[in-house]
Scaffold this motif. Structure first.
Motif, mmCIF file in Angstrom:
data_model
loop_
_atom_site.group_PDB
_atom_site.id
_atom_site.type_symbol
_atom_site.label_atom_id
_atom_site.label_comp_id
_atom_site.label_asym_id
_atom_site.label_seq_id
_atom_site.Cartn_x
_atom_site.Cartn_y
_atom_site.Cartn_z
ATOM 1 N N SER A 8 0.381 -1.266 0.307
ATOM 2 C CA SER A 8 -0.350 -0.145 0.559
ATOM 3 C C SER A 8 0.452 1.473 -0.067
ATOM 4 C CB SER A 8 -1.007 -0.136 1.135
ATOM 5 O OG SER A 8 -0.205 0.373 2.593
ATOM 6 N N SER A 9 1.722 1.002 0.197
ATOM 7 C CA SER A 9 2.570 2.587 0.436
ATOM 8 C C SER A 9 4.134 1.946 -0.646
ATOM 9 C CB SER A 9 3.487 2.351 1.648
ATOM 10 O OG SER A 9 4.156 4.042 1.902
ATOM 11 N N THR A 10 5.476 1.405 -0.134
ATOM 12 C CA THR A 10 6.647 1.178 -0.837
ATOM 13 C C THR A 10 6.893 1.203 -2.067
ATOM 14 O OG1 THR A 10 6.859 0.431 1.445
ATOM 15 C CG2 THR A 10 8.592 -0.514 -0.127
ATOM 16 N N ASN A 11 5.509 -0.179 -2.416
ATOM 17 C CA ASN A 11 5.386 -0.638 -3.955
ATOM 18 C C ASN A 11 5.032 0.728 -5.110
ATOM 19 O OD1 ASN A 11 6.372 -3.085 -3.416
ATOM 20 N ND2 ASN A 11 4.876 -4.074 -3.113
ATOM 21 N N LYS A 56 12.658 7.868 -4.968
ATOM 22 C CA LYS A 56 13.615 7.407 -4.169
ATOM 23 C C LYS A 56 12.711 7.934 -2.765
ATOM 24 C CE LYS A 56 15.248 5.607 -8.014
ATOM 25 N NZ LYS A 56 15.280 4.462 -7.530
ATOM 26 N N ASN A 57 12.689 8.875 -1.607
ATOM 27 C CA ASN A 57 11.956 9.280 -0.702
ATOM 28 C C ASN A 57 10.876 8.808 -0.491
ATOM 29 O OD1 ASN A 57 10.906 11.238 -2.167
ATOM 30 N ND2 ASN A 57 12.246 13.175 -0.802
ATOM 31 N N LEU A 58 10.166 8.557 -0.539
ATOM 32 C CA LEU A 58 8.714 7.657 -0.183
ATOM 33 C C LEU A 58 8.326 6.440 -0.286
ATOM 34 C CD1 LEU A 58 6.068 10.438 -2.078
ATOM 35 C CD2 LEU A 58 6.469 10.655 -0.117
ATOM 36 N N GLY A 59 7.558 6.279 0.761
ATOM 37 C CA GLY A 59 7.388 4.253 0.775
ATOM 38 C C GLY A 59 7.908 3.785 2.310
ATOM 39 N N GLY A 91 16.348 10.261 5.913
ATOM 40 C CA GLY A 91 16.526 11.122 4.382
ATOM 41 C C GLY A 91 15.405 10.947 4.030
ATOM 42 N N TYR A 92 14.781 10.495 4.122
ATOM 43 C CA TYR A 92 13.219 10.439 3.846
ATOM 44 C C TYR A 92 12.179 11.720 4.060
ATOM 45 C CZ TYR A 92 13.505 5.353 0.848
ATOM 46 O OH TYR A 92 14.122 4.522 0.688
#
Length: 376
Positions: free
Chosen positions: A324-327, A335-338, A343-344
């Protein structure tokens, strides 16, 4: 801001947020776990939502988009890619222009607007679903140029059998994700387009040729080709729970993406509504067209679909969070979400032990907190 709780690996962590960034993640001794901690997971990313709370992408209204973005934190959704529905060219161009302005001028009290998912206009009439037939046309490179003029289209969902391999490759070269949708494509056609950059399957199982043990078609390849990311509507209506479980058992975990495919009546009372140019009605948990009584999106939230995925498949909280998020972030190339990492961006969801939402943080700011009065 300092947060302390269990991550999706059930490890005790402390997170420090400075501004809108996660500046520190510290792992604490497991001996300090009391059993009363909340879960801390990445905020949900919905890459296929048309709208809700009475709003629609094709309203031609900045106010409409922003109303929707203000309502999303209560669902735990911290980012969206908003989807279109079949409409005339002038309306689509106007809406893309408005969406670009919203994306470039995001407000601090809104969920994140990541761009647009084109669903509509480039579908197969034999699998049109709720889309209006008179606007349907094959996707061409010139249409791709039209759609990408504002540099905010992230995904184009289309019937690949009506298009060309050149068009699929052209989308990739333009930085757009090609996704197969509303299709009767054979498996052979799907394989050829994969080699030219086909990356996604729009609302898997819905609006495509169904499984037949004597045929090779799009659903076979959606399930078996590991290069393809698969969207799945987990409202319990669009796809039977047993088939949600089937997808989960067959596909690699990192290629499944929970979506809502939500429409304007989400969060609204039962009754009649407009969805693009369609006359639709909401009754209970379903939205259907008044003309031919077919599904016209869902009323589901990402939070509901997230919990349903766990219920239907028996997967872990970690797996549901990845789907529901990472993929979605990886699919979009962000590159900076999920994830919850140093650093995200600080888009974070806090859940209690029953997986109910306690707090939603977007860009380092709390936009929803349980127990506080919520203004839509």
């Amino acid at each position: 801001m300092i947060l302390k709780g269990l991550n999706r690996n059930n490890e005790l962590i402390e997170i420090e947020i400075k501004g809108n960034i996660i500046s520190r993640v510290t792992w604490l001794p497991k001996e300090e776990i009391t059993g009363k901690e909340h879960y801390i997971i990445p905020g949900f990313i919905d890459i296929h939502t048309h709208g809700g709370y009475g709003t629609d992408f094709v309203d031609k209204s900045e106010k409409s988009i922003r109303k929707y973005l203000r309502n999303l934190p209560q669902e735990g959704t911290t980012s969206i890619v908003q989807a279109t529905i079949t409409t005339d060219k002038e309306t689509l161009e106007s809406c893309l222009k408005i969406a670009k302005h919203v994306q470039d001028n995001q407000n601090k009290n809104e969920s994140r607007y990541l761009g647009v998912n084109i669903e509509g206009n480039y579908l197969n009439p034999f699998k049109k679903g709720a889309h209006k037939k008179e606007y349907l046309t094959p996707l061409t490179t010139s249409q791709v140029d039209f759609l990408t003029q504002f540099n905010n289209v992230r995904i184009i969902s289309h019937a690949i059998e009506l298009s060309t391999l050149k068009t699929t490759q052209y989308m990739v070269n333009k930085g757009v994700i090609p996704s197969i949708a509303h299709t009767v494509a054979t498996g052979d056609i799907v394989l050829k387009h994969i080699k030219n950059g086909l990356k996604g399957v729009t609302h898997t199982f819905n609006a495509m040729t169904q499984f037949n043990h004597r045929e090779d078609n799009a659903i076979n390849r959606a399930l078996t080709e590991n290069k393809l990311y698969t969207e799945i509507i987990v409202d319990g209506l669009h796809v039977h729970p047993a088939n949600v479980k089937l997808l989960y058992k067959i596909k690699p975990l990192d290629k499944i993406m929970i979506i809502t495919d939500s429409a304007p009546p989400k969060g609204m009372p039962d009754g009649d509504y407009k969805f693009g140019e369609l006359d639709i009605y909401k009754e209970g948990n379903t939205i259907k067209t008044k003309l031919d009584d077919v599904f016209a999106g869902s009323i589901a939230t990402m939070h509901q679909c997230f919990k349903n995925m766990i219920k239907f498949t028996g997967c872990s909280l970690k797996s549901a969070s990845i789907m529901s998020s990472t993929n979605q972030a990886e699919y979009l190339g962000i590159k900076n979400l999920g994830d919850i990492k140093k650093g995200y961006l600080a888009d974070i969801l806090i859940l209690d032990k029953k997986l109910e939402i306690v707090k939603t943080i977007v860009n380092g700011k709390t936009l929803y907190s349980r127990g506080l009065k919520w203004t839509k």
